[in-house]
Design an enzyme around this catalytic site. Structure first.
Site, PDB file in Angstrom:
ATOM      1  N   HIS A 287       0.867  -1.176   0.000  1.00 30.37           N
ATOM      2  CA  HIS A 287       0.000   0.000   0.000  1.00 30.37           C
ATOM      3  C   HIS A 287       0.908   1.232   0.000  1.00 30.37           C
ATOM      4  O   HIS A 287       1.999   1.199   0.576  1.00 30.37           O
ATOM      5  CB  HIS A 287      -0.825  -0.049   1.296  1.00 30.37           C
ATOM      6  CG  HIS A 287      -1.923   0.942   1.378  1.00 30.37           C
ATOM      7  ND1 HIS A 287      -1.714   2.262   1.706  1.00 30.37           N
ATOM      8  CD2 HIS A 287      -3.266   0.813   1.190  1.00 30.37           C
ATOM      9  CE1 HIS A 287      -2.878   2.890   1.720  1.00 30.37           C
ATOM     10  NE2 HIS A 287      -3.840   2.040   1.421  1.00 30.37           N
TER      11      HIS A 287
ATOM     12  N   ASP B  85       2.755  -4.520   8.074  1.00 37.39           N
ATOM     13  CA  ASP B  85       1.548  -3.727   7.822  1.00 37.39           C
ATOM     14  C   ASP B  85       0.366  -4.689   7.943  1.00 37.39           C
ATOM     15  O   ASP B  85       0.079  -5.453   7.023  1.00 37.39           O
ATOM     16  CB  ASP B  85       1.624  -3.100   6.428  1.00 37.39           C
ATOM     17  CG  ASP B  85       0.333  -2.385   6.047  1.00 37.39           C
ATOM     18  OD1 ASP B  85      -0.647  -2.459   6.809  1.00 37.39           O
ATOM     19  OD2 ASP B  85       0.314  -1.755   4.976  1.00 37.39           O
TER      20      ASP B  85
ATOM     21  N   GLN C 291      -4.810  -5.219   6.965  1.00 37.72           N
ATOM     22  CA  GLN C 291      -5.802  -6.130   6.392  1.00 37.72           C
ATOM     23  C   GLN C 291      -5.812  -7.490   7.083  1.00 37.72           C
ATOM     24  O   GLN C 291      -6.531  -8.386   6.651  1.00 37.72           O
ATOM     25  CB  GLN C 291      -5.569  -6.311   4.885  1.00 37.72           C
ATOM     26  CG  GLN C 291      -5.662  -5.038   4.071  1.00 37.72           C
ATOM     27  CD  GLN C 291      -7.089  -4.479   3.994  1.00 37.72           C
ATOM     28  OE1 GLN C 291      -8.071  -5.136   4.341  1.00 37.72           O
ATOM     29  NE2 GLN C 291      -7.204  -3.237   3.542  1.00 37.72           N
TER      30      GLN C 291
ATOM     31  N   LYS D 188     -10.750   0.040  10.092  1.00 35.22           N
ATOM     32  CA  LYS D 188     -10.980  -1.186   9.318  1.00 35.22           C
ATOM     33  C   LYS D 188     -11.372  -2.348  10.214  1.00 35.22           C
ATOM     34  O   LYS D 188     -11.609  -3.459   9.745  1.00 35.22           O
ATOM     35  CB  LYS D 188      -9.711  -1.568   8.543  1.00 35.22           C
ATOM     36  CG  LYS D 188      -9.343  -0.602   7.432  1.00 35.22           C
ATOM     37  CD  LYS D 188      -8.156  -1.146   6.664  1.00 35.22           C
ATOM     38  CE  LYS D 188      -7.366  -0.069   5.964  1.00 35.22           C
ATOM     39  NZ  LYS D 188      -8.011   0.480   4.790  1.00 35.22           N
TER      40      LYS D 188
ATOM     41  N   CYS E   1      -4.691   2.375  -3.756  1.00 30.77           N
ATOM     42  CA  CYS E   1      -3.425   2.821  -3.151  1.00 30.77           C
ATOM     43  C   CYS E   1      -2.297   1.820  -3.363  1.00 30.77           C
ATOM     44  O   CYS E   1      -1.425   1.654  -2.499  1.00 30.77           O
ATOM     45  CB  CYS E   1      -3.581   3.114  -1.664  1.00 30.77           C
ATOM     46  SG  CYS E   1      -4.771   4.392  -1.300  1.00 30.77           S
TER      47      CYS E   1
END
Ligand SMILES: Cc1ncc(COP(=O)(O)O)c(C=O)c1O
Ligand SMILES: *[C@@H]1O[C@H](CO)[C@@H](O)[C@H](O)[C@H]1NC(C)=O
Ligand SMILES: *[C@@H]1O[C@H](CO)[C@@H](O)[C@H](O)[C@H]1NC(C)=O
Ligand SMILES: *[C@@H]1O[C@H](CO)[C@@H](O)[C@H](O)[C@H]1NC(C)=O
Length: 446
Positions: free
Chosen positions: A156, A234, A237, A260, A398
């Site tokens: 991202h 990261d 997600q 999220k 992104c």
């Protein structure tokens, strides 16, 4: 071995390329879809009970931001109605109440990702800020000219641009792991060949917001550590969708965003190992992050406050705590199980057509599909679907370098969460058929 299981590990045999290790010894298995299974706690999400353009809303954009359950909405309301006050400063009762709630939420988050110490959880406005914090603060002391930072082509932009800044500032070199031969994940052979004594940092996504693949982060972390490099994960997600255990993973840093994972916008967090955070200089100066202030210099507050200048997003942090409590109440294993099933169903339904190309692996995927339909522009598709009440996202999500690597400018993306139903997947497919028809394309059954 304490942890068998993990994504892609069925029956207990470890396959190093495919492990997203669950916390404690519960095996997570990617199952086949059980059609018609009811969604989890859908009734807790009032926003989903509405019509858009005269059609029941089908919200398939949770990878961009998730919806919020009533308990999180109530927590925000209650906070502003009964506890709003600045934290850590006041000597009055209301401030003490706000501080307790704010710090209590930190404990909830610590527990959620199984960090060892509460000071290892730093509140940030978003995941982007968390990555910038590491790039600026850790990078200022630990990165110099010629050092290498390994990223992947699927990152991202939030996990790319801050490292570009750092490289520009220091003369460090960015190295990129390309896609593997099927274009559905990272090329682990190249990853291993890029690692060297010059590697100071590896920063990569856990689950791709476009490919839906789960990167073999345990293998990545172990290999990076063997070279003395640190690892930033990261987890934007992954943390909302599965059990993520920072101690089991042994990552040095992890970032996630609250919005999220059923929490409010404007709040995210950084996890960092305490000994590393302690050595790092402050990221931004201001109130709350200091111990003593003199005219010419200051001394800094202890962790975590050293990295939390200014009046924080108090209500949002407390709201994120409520989100974490909510997710825990359902159980992350249950969420992951359901999402695996509905994700497979989405993939199966989309794969029925010749003209649809879905990115990412065929199995062991997150509950999202980024796709192309021959001759149809993703933006046109999302506009047409919106007329049918179906919310998907179109664009590069992104991840421009990833789309360039895939040979596309953008894609359409349907991303689901545990509150989505199998019926909604069917509605989406029907809406897709009519949208493609109106747009002059076709969908032929394989
Ligand atoms: C994989 C990934 N990383 C980072 C981000 C950025 O998160 P935030 O918007 O909280 O900065 C997102 C979401 O947009 C994401 O999907
Ligand atoms: C990072 O920098 C700090 C402060 O200079 C130092 O103590 C630490 O050993 C460095 N860590 C690495 C991995 O280079
Ligand atoms: C590429 O990566 C994906 C996702 O990790 C994996 O499923 C697939 O098997 C890999 N393909 C090759 C050829 O390595
Ligand atoms: C994300 O964090 C940065 C850094 O604190 C901040 O400037 C920015 O406004 C934040 N974005 C949002 C949408 O809150």
């Amino acid at each position: 071995m304490a942890f068998v299981g993990g994504l892609g590990v069925v029956g207990g045999s470890r396959s190093p390329g495919l492990t997203c290790r669950p916390r404690r010894s519960r095996a997570i298995v990617w199952n086949v879809a059980v059609e018609g299974k009811p969604a989890i706690d859908r009734g807790a999400f009032p926003i989903l009970e509405q019509e858009i353009n005269g059609k029941p809303l089908v919200y398939f954009d949770s990878a961009a931001t998730s919806q919020k359950p009533q308990s999180v909405i109530d927590t925000l309301l209650d906070y502003y109605k009964s506890a709003n006050s600045n934290v850590h400063r006041g000597a009055h009762s209301l401030s003490a109440r706000a501080t307790d709630l704010y710090e209590g939420a930190r404990d909830d988050i610590r527990d959620f990702v199984n960090a060892e110490h509460r000071e290892e959880i730093i509140y940030t406005k978003n995941a982007s800020e968390a990555i910038n914090l590491v790039a600026v603060s850790w990078g200022s002391q630990n990165i110099s000219k010629g050092d290498e930072i390994i990223l992947t082509v699927m990152e991202h932009h939030s996990n790319l641009v801050p490292w570009q800044f750092l490289a520009e500032r220091t003369g460090a070199v960015l190295k990129f792991v390309p896609l593997n031969s099927t274009g559905s994940g990272m090329d682990m052979e190249v990853f291993h060949s890029l690692l060297s004594d010059k590697t100071k940092l590896v920063s990569c996504g856990h689950i791709s917001n476009v490919l839906g693949c789960c990167n073999p982060v345990e293998e990545i972390i172990a290999a990076a550590h063997a070279k003395g490099a640190k690892v930033v994960l990261d987890a934007c997600q992954s943390v909302p969708h599965m059990t993520v255990d920072v101690q089991a993973l042994d990552c040095d840093f992890l970032v996630a965003s609250g919005h999220k994972m059923c929490g409010p916008t404007g709040i995210g967090f950084l996890y960092g190992k305490k000994d590393i955070l302690e050595e790092m200089p402050p990221f931004m100066g201001g109130g709350e992050m200091i111990a003593d202030v003199f005219m010419e210099y200051s001394t800094y507050a202890e962790l975590p406050h050293k990295f939390e200048p200014g009046t924080p997003a108090i209500g949002e942090a407390i709201g994120l705590g409520a989100a974490v409590q909510y997710l825990n109440k359902i159980g992350m294993d249950k969420i992951h199980q359901y999402e695996t099933e509905i994700g497979e169903y989405l993939y199966k339904r989309l794969s029925e057509f010749e003209e649809v190309k879905i990115y990412g692996p065929e199995t062991q995927r997150a509950a999202l599909c980024a796709f192309q339909i021959e001759g149809i522009h993703p933006s046109d598709l999302s506009v047409m679907l919106d007329l049918e009440g179906v919310a998907i996202r179109a664009g590069n999500h992104c991840t421009q370098p990833l789309h360039t690597a895939l040979g596309e400018a953008g894609s359409a993306r349907a991303s689901l969460y545990f509150y989505n139903t199998f019926d909604e997947v069917d509605t989406f497919i029907e809406a897709l058929k009519s949208a493609v028809d109106v747009l002059g394309g076709k969908l032929t059954k394989k």
